[in-house]
Structure formats: structure tokens, C-alpha cells
Design a protein around this motif. Structure first.
Motif, PDB file in Angstrom:
ATOM      1  N   SER A  46       0.827  -1.215   0.000  1.00 36.18           N
ATOM      2  CA  SER A  46       0.000   0.000   0.000  1.00 36.18           C
ATOM      3  C   SER A  46       0.856   1.259   0.000  1.00 36.18           C
ATOM      4  CB  SER A  46      -0.927   0.008   1.221  1.00 36.18           C
ATOM      5  OG  SER A  46      -1.833  -1.062   1.169  1.00 36.18           O
ATOM      6  N   ALA A  47       1.979   1.203   0.720  1.00 35.40           N
ATOM      7  CA  ALA A  47       2.870   2.373   0.764  1.00 35.40           C
ATOM      8  C   ALA A  47       3.588   2.584  -0.560  1.00 35.40           C
ATOM      9  CB  ALA A  47       3.887   2.202   1.902  1.00 35.40           C
ATOM     10  N   ALA A  48       3.881   1.485  -1.263  1.00 36.31           N
ATOM     11  CA  ALA A  48       4.665   1.576  -2.504  1.00 36.31           C
ATOM     12  C   ALA A  48       3.818   1.944  -3.711  1.00 36.31           C
ATOM     13  CB  ALA A  48       5.383   0.254  -2.757  1.00 36.31           C
ATOM     14  N   LEU A  49       2.541   1.559  -3.701  1.00 29.47           N
ATOM     15  CA  LEU A  49       1.699   1.754  -4.893  1.00 29.47           C
ATOM     16  C   LEU A  49       1.588   3.210  -5.351  1.00 29.47           C
ATOM     17  CD1 LEU A  49      -1.261  -0.777  -4.601  1.00 29.47           C
ATOM     18  CD2 LEU A  49       0.377  -0.568  -6.475  1.00 29.47           C
ATOM     19  N   PRO A  50       1.285   4.166  -4.465  1.00 24.43           N
ATOM     20  CA  PRO A  50       1.173   5.560  -4.934  1.00 24.43           C
ATOM     21  C   PRO A  50       2.479   6.082  -5.548  1.00 24.43           C
ATOM     22  CG  PRO A  50       0.232   5.320  -2.743  1.00 24.43           C
ATOM     23  CD  PRO A  50       0.968   4.059  -3.024  1.00 24.43           C
ATOM     24  N   LYS A  51       3.606   5.692  -4.964  1.00 23.55           N
ATOM     25  CA  LYS A  51       4.898   6.138  -5.498  1.00 23.55           C
ATOM     26  C   LYS A  51       5.161   5.522  -6.865  1.00 23.55           C
ATOM     27  CE  LYS A  51       6.894   6.603  -0.852  1.00 23.55           C
ATOM     28  NZ  LYS A  51       7.927   6.107   0.095  1.00 23.55           N
ATOM     29  N   LEU A  52       4.824   4.240  -7.006  1.00 21.65           N
ATOM     30  CA  LEU A  52       5.010   3.582  -8.293  1.00 21.65           C
ATOM     31  C   LEU A  52       4.089   4.196  -9.344  1.00 21.65           C
ATOM     32  CD1 LEU A  52       6.082   1.426 -10.180  1.00 21.65           C
ATOM     33  CD2 LEU A  52       4.400  -0.173  -9.217  1.00 21.65           C
ATOM     34  N   ASP A  53       2.854   4.460  -8.970  1.00 20.92           N
ATOM     35  CA  ASP A  53       1.909   5.087  -9.891  1.00 20.92           C
ATOM     36  C   ASP A  53       2.460   6.422 -10.390  1.00 20.92           C
ATOM     37  OD1 ASP A  53      -0.799   5.365 -11.128  1.00 20.92           O
ATOM     38  OD2 ASP A  53      -0.901   7.064  -9.770  1.00 20.92           O
ATOM     39  N   LYS A  54       3.017   7.208  -9.496  1.00 22.77           N
ATOM     40  CA  LYS A  54       3.595   8.506  -9.860  1.00 22.77           C
ATOM     41  C   LYS A  54       4.813   8.321 -10.773  1.00 22.77           C
ATOM     42  CE  LYS A  54       5.389  12.815  -7.916  1.00 22.77           C
ATOM     43  NZ  LYS A  54       5.723  13.556  -6.672  1.00 22.77           N
ATOM     44  N   SER A  55       5.653   7.344 -10.450  1.00 21.90           N
ATOM     45  CA  SER A  55       6.849   7.089 -11.267  1.00 21.90           C
ATOM     46  C   SER A  55       6.481   6.729 -12.699  1.00 21.90           C
ATOM     47  CB  SER A  55       7.686   5.968 -10.649  1.00 21.90           C
ATOM     48  OG  SER A  55       8.241   6.356  -9.418  1.00 21.90           O
ATOM     49  N   LEU A  56       5.512   5.847 -12.857  1.00 24.19           N
ATOM     50  CA  LEU A  56       5.093   5.436 -14.198  1.00 24.19           C
ATOM     51  C   LEU A  56       4.491   6.609 -14.964  1.00 24.19           C
ATOM     52  CD1 LEU A  56       3.546   1.941 -13.395  1.00 24.19           C
ATOM     53  CD2 LEU A  56       5.703   2.391 -14.587  1.00 24.19           C
ATOM     54  N   ARG A  57       3.687   7.403 -14.289  1.00 23.89           N
ATOM     55  CA  ARG A  57       3.091   8.574 -14.937  1.00 23.89           C
ATOM     56  C   ARG A  57       4.149   9.606 -15.340  1.00 23.89           C
ATOM     57  NH1 ARG A  57      -2.580   9.214 -14.044  1.00 23.89           N
ATOM     58  NH2 ARG A  57      -3.446   7.543 -12.744  1.00 23.89           N
ATOM     59  N   ASN A  58       5.270   9.607 -14.633  1.00 21.37           N
ATOM     60  CA  ASN A  58       6.327  10.591 -14.890  1.00 21.37           C
ATOM     61  C   ASN A  58       7.433  10.060 -15.795  1.00 21.37           C
ATOM     62  OD1 ASN A  58       5.023  12.425 -13.288  1.00 21.37           O
ATOM     63  ND2 ASN A  58       6.304  12.104 -11.488  1.00 21.37           N
ATOM     64  N   PHE A  59       7.199   8.961 -16.486  1.00 23.52           N
ATOM     65  CA  PHE A  59       8.261   8.385 -17.316  1.00 23.52           C
ATOM     66  C   PHE A  59       8.695   9.344 -18.422  1.00 23.52           C
ATOM     67  CE2 PHE A  59       9.829   5.392 -20.676  1.00 23.52           C
ATOM     68  CZ  PHE A  59      10.964   4.998 -19.991  1.00 23.52           C
ATOM     69  N   ARG A  60       7.763  10.073 -19.005  1.00 26.06           N
ATOM     70  CA  ARG A  60       8.135  11.039 -20.039  1.00 26.06           C
ATOM     71  C   ARG A  60       9.045  12.127 -19.453  1.00 26.06           C
ATOM     72  NH1 ARG A  60       5.991  12.167 -25.149  1.00 26.06           N
ATOM     73  NH2 ARG A  60       4.124  10.919 -24.720  1.00 26.06           N
ATOM     74  N   ASP A  61       8.747  12.563 -18.236  1.00 25.18           N
ATOM     75  CA  ASP A  61       9.607  13.553 -17.582  1.00 25.18           C
ATOM     76  C   ASP A  61      11.014  13.005 -17.407  1.00 25.18           C
ATOM     77  OD1 ASP A  61       7.496  15.316 -17.388  1.00 25.18           O
ATOM     78  OD2 ASP A  61       6.979  14.729 -15.344  1.00 25.18           O
ATOM     79  N   TYR A  62      11.108  11.724 -17.054  1.00 29.08           N
ATOM     80  CA  TYR A  62      12.428  11.102 -16.904  1.00 29.08           C
ATOM     81  C   TYR A  62      13.176  11.101 -18.235  1.00 29.08           C
ATOM     82  CZ  TYR A  62      15.934   7.439 -16.658  1.00 29.08           C
ATOM     83  OH  TYR A  62      17.125   6.740 -16.762  1.00 29.08           O
ATOM     84  N   LEU A  63      12.486  10.772 -19.325  1.00 27.63           N
ATOM     85  CA  LEU A  63      13.129  10.766 -20.637  1.00 27.63           C
ATOM     86  C   LEU A  63      13.598  12.162 -21.030  1.00 27.63           C
ATOM     87  CD1 LEU A  63      10.755   8.407 -22.668  1.00 27.63           C
ATOM     88  CD2 LEU A  63      12.905   7.829 -21.522  1.00 27.63           C
ATOM     89  N   GLU A  64      12.783  13.161 -20.724  1.00 24.42           N
ATOM     90  CA  GLU A  64      13.160  14.541 -21.033  1.00 24.42           C
ATOM     91  C   GLU A  64      14.377  14.965 -20.214  1.00 24.42           C
ATOM     92  OE1 GLU A  64       9.616  16.678 -20.161  1.00 24.42           O
ATOM     93  OE2 GLU A  64       8.504  15.884 -21.869  1.00 24.42           O
ATOM     94  N   ASP A  65      14.342  14.660 -18.917  1.00 24.61           N
ATOM     95  CA  ASP A  65      15.415  15.095 -18.018  1.00 24.61           C
ATOM     96  C   ASP A  65      16.718  14.346 -18.255  1.00 24.61           C
ATOM     97  OD1 ASP A  65      13.599  16.806 -16.873  1.00 24.61           O
ATOM     98  OD2 ASP A  65      13.149  15.508 -15.163  1.00 24.61           O
ATOM     99  N   THR A  66      16.622  13.091 -18.687  1.00 32.28           N
ATOM    100  CA  THR A  66      17.810  12.246 -18.813  1.00 32.28           C
ATOM    101  C   THR A  66      18.394  12.254 -20.220  1.00 32.28           C
ATOM    102  OG1 THR A  66      16.907  10.808 -17.094  1.00 32.28           O
ATOM    103  CG2 THR A  66      18.746   9.939 -18.391  1.00 32.28           C
ATOM    104  N   TYR A  67      17.517  12.157 -21.208  1.00 31.26           N
ATOM    105  CA  TYR A  67      17.981  12.007 -22.589  1.00 31.26           C
ATOM    106  C   TYR A  67      17.607  13.186 -23.491  1.00 31.26           C
ATOM    107  CZ  TYR A  67      18.539   7.199 -21.015  1.00 31.26           C
ATOM    108  OH  TYR A  67      18.897   6.073 -20.313  1.00 31.26           O
ATOM    109  N   GLY A  68      16.890  14.160 -22.958  1.00 28.40           N
ATOM    110  CA  GLY A  68      16.429  15.249 -23.810  1.00 28.40           C
ATOM    111  C   GLY A  68      15.504  14.736 -24.897  1.00 28.40           C
ATOM    112  N   MET A  69      14.768  13.671 -24.604  1.00 25.37           N
ATOM    113  CA  MET A  69      13.834  13.077 -25.560  1.00 25.37           C
ATOM    114  C   MET A  69      12.429  13.544 -25.221  1.00 25.37           C
ATOM    115  SD  MET A  69      12.985   9.075 -26.371  1.00 25.37           S
ATOM    116  CE  MET A  69      13.298   8.623 -28.077  1.00 25.37           C
TER     117      MET A  69
END
Length: 285
Positions: free
Chosen positions: A101-124
Motif C-alpha cells: 500500500s505504501a509503494a503503490l502511490p509512489k510507483l503510480d507517480k513514477s510510471l506517470r512521470n516516465f516522459r519527464d524522466y526521458l526529457e530530463d535524462t535524454y532530452g527526448m
């Protein structure tokens, strides 16, 4: 030490080094993958994101992604499985449920933010996957192309991967390198030219101009459209972005005449959206 053991040791050292240099975002996804090992629908999403990161890290275009959203009933699924594993009142069950239960909200946010990760990491910014690049190359059929505002050059790279003989001019002003990762990790040769200068230089050598994910806070996209309309009307203009959404200026979307012929519709079938952003490719006049 015999060669076989030396090779095994080198592999372990390499894995350890990779773990040390792993981005926190990716490390968290890997931990979540281990935590939710008993839930294939969750592991499937995490593994897809991790595989995209691996390919990009190795200079390769990624594959299409599923929608990176946890199933609506995932909490119910986990609750039922915990209850099947532990009898009611067993503190081990309560501890495991609390952990999930504690991990699910964080994982949900991480998956939703995958595009942000690509932008921040690879400029994609646009998710240029390999099947999309192949479909776009087929659509262009070898016609000479100018990519403006190319960032790190993923579109040009994808086209070159599919047709080494195609004439492709890849340009970017590189004005964003001070603000984010755009232009810092080029995956192909990029000429330092702003969009207007690039069009004026190459207009008579290309059939198409391609522009992807123009900023929504500027009107350079509108300047480009006016230039092509007034001075170079025979040059075809392909634009990748989200209409009236995350990309391009409001003026551009108001004034652009958009179309998607049958060929472009086939290309769009490969431009899969994995989040709430609906990017598409348009022919613009």
C-alpha cells in the motif's frame, strides 16, 4: 585465475558499476519490480519502462510502450492475493499489505512521470520509437529531409537507421542546452542552426521539413509556418506534437491547416501514446 573466472569477475564488476551509476528513478523502478514480482500486470509495465531506458542508454531507439498506468483494480488484486497467502489476523499479512500500500502511490507517480524522466535524462520529448521511425521512413520513401529544432536528433537517427542513403539535414539552435538535456546528448550529427536559418539554407535541397515538439511558450513554430507558406510553398511541412496541448504555440494551432492522409495515418498507428499526451504527426499548410 583462469579465463572463465576472470570473465565472470569482470561481469560482476560491470554490473556493480552500473548499479552505482544508476539513476535514482531507475533504481526505484527496479526495487518496485522486485517488490511486485508476484503481480505480472505490474511487472509488465515496469519492465517496459526499464527496457526503453536500457535501449536509449545504449544509443538505440526504444520500442513502443503500453499505457503506463496501473490497473484500476490493482489494490483489490493485491489484497485478495495477500489474504490467500496469510490467514486473517496474521501480522505478516498486515505487514505485507502495508508494504504494498505504501509503494503503490509512489510507483503510480513514477510510471506517470516516465516522459519527464526521458526529457530530463535524454532530452527526448517526442517518444520516437523504432517502428514509428520505420513507418516515417517508408512514408518519406527516400525524399530529402530537413529536420529543424531537432534536439538530440532522434528523428533523424531513426530515418538514417532505415535508409542510409537518404539525404537528411539535421539542425538545431542548441539554445536549450543551458536549461535542459536537449542538445547535450546528440545521437547523430547536428548542425547548429536556428529553424529559420536552416530553412533558408536548405529549402531548395529538400522535399520535407520536419519539426517535432516545438515549445509552447514561444511562437517560432508560427514564424516557421509563415516562412514556408509565403516563400517556399512547395516544401512539405510535417509536424509532430499534441494539438492544442503540450506542444507548440497557441497561435500555431489556431492558424495551421492540418491534414493526415492515408499514408500519415499509417505512420500515426506507430506513434503510440503511453501517457495522457496524444502526440501525432500532421502535414501542415
Amino acid at each position: 585465475m583462469n579465463p572463465k573466472k576472470l570473465k565472470q569477475l569482470k561481469k560482476r564488476v560491470k554490473r556493480a558499476q552500473q548499479a552505482v551509476h544508476q539513476a535514482p528513478y531507475i533504481s526505484e523502478l527496479m526495487r518496485d519490480r522486485d517488490l511486485f514480482d508476484d503481480f505480472p500486470e505490474v511487472k509488465y509495465l515496469i519492465n517496459n519502462a526499464l527496457e526503453s531506458d536500457r535501449l536509449l542508454k545504449n544509443g538505440l531507439l526504444p520500442q513502443p510502450l503500453p499505457t503506463l498506468l496501473l490497473p484500476d483494480d490493482i489494490q483489490d488484486t493485491i489484497f485478495k492475493q495477500v489474504n490467500q497467502q496469510y490467514s486473517q489476523g496474521d501480522p505478516r499479512g498486515d505487514q505485507l499489505w502495508n508494504k504494498y500500500s505504501a509503494a503503490l502511490p509512489k510507483l503510480d507517480k513514477s510510471l506517470r512521470n516516465f516522459r519527464d524522466y526521458l526529457e530530463d535524462t535524454y532530452g527526448m520529448w517526442s517518444y520516437v520509437n523504432a517502428p514509428f521511425a520505420k513507418a516515417l521512413a517508408d512514408y518519406l520513401n527516400g525524399a530529402p529531409v530537413l529536420e529543424i529544432m531537432a534536439g538530440n536528433g532522434y528523428i533523424s537517427k531513426g530515418l538514417r537507421n532505415n535508409n542510409a542513403n537518404q539525404r537528411i539535414y539535421t539542425t538545431d539552435s542548441q539554445a536549450w542546452t543551458r536549461e535542459n538535456e536537449t542538445g547535450k546528448h546528440p545521437v547523430t550529427t547536428i548542425e547548429k542552426l536556428d529553424a529559420i536559418s536552416a530553412i533558408k539554407k536548405y529549402w531548395d535541397q529538400v522535399d520535407y521539413v520536419i519539426m517535432s515538439w516545438a515549445p509552447d511558450k514561444e511562437e517560432v513554430d508560427w514564424d516557421v509556418l509563415q516562412l514556408l507558406r509565403h516563400d517556399y510553398p512547395d516544401v512539405k511541412f510535417l509536424v509532430i506534437g499534441e494539438q492544442d496541448g503540450a506542444t507548440n504555440s497557441k497561435k500555431f494551432w489556431q492558424e495551421a491547416q492540418l491534414s493526415q492522409d492515408e499514408g500519415l495515418q499509417k505512420v500515426n498507428q506507430q506513434l503510440h501514446s503511453f501517457d495522457l499526451i496524444d502526440e501525432q504527426i500532421y502535414l501542415v499548410k
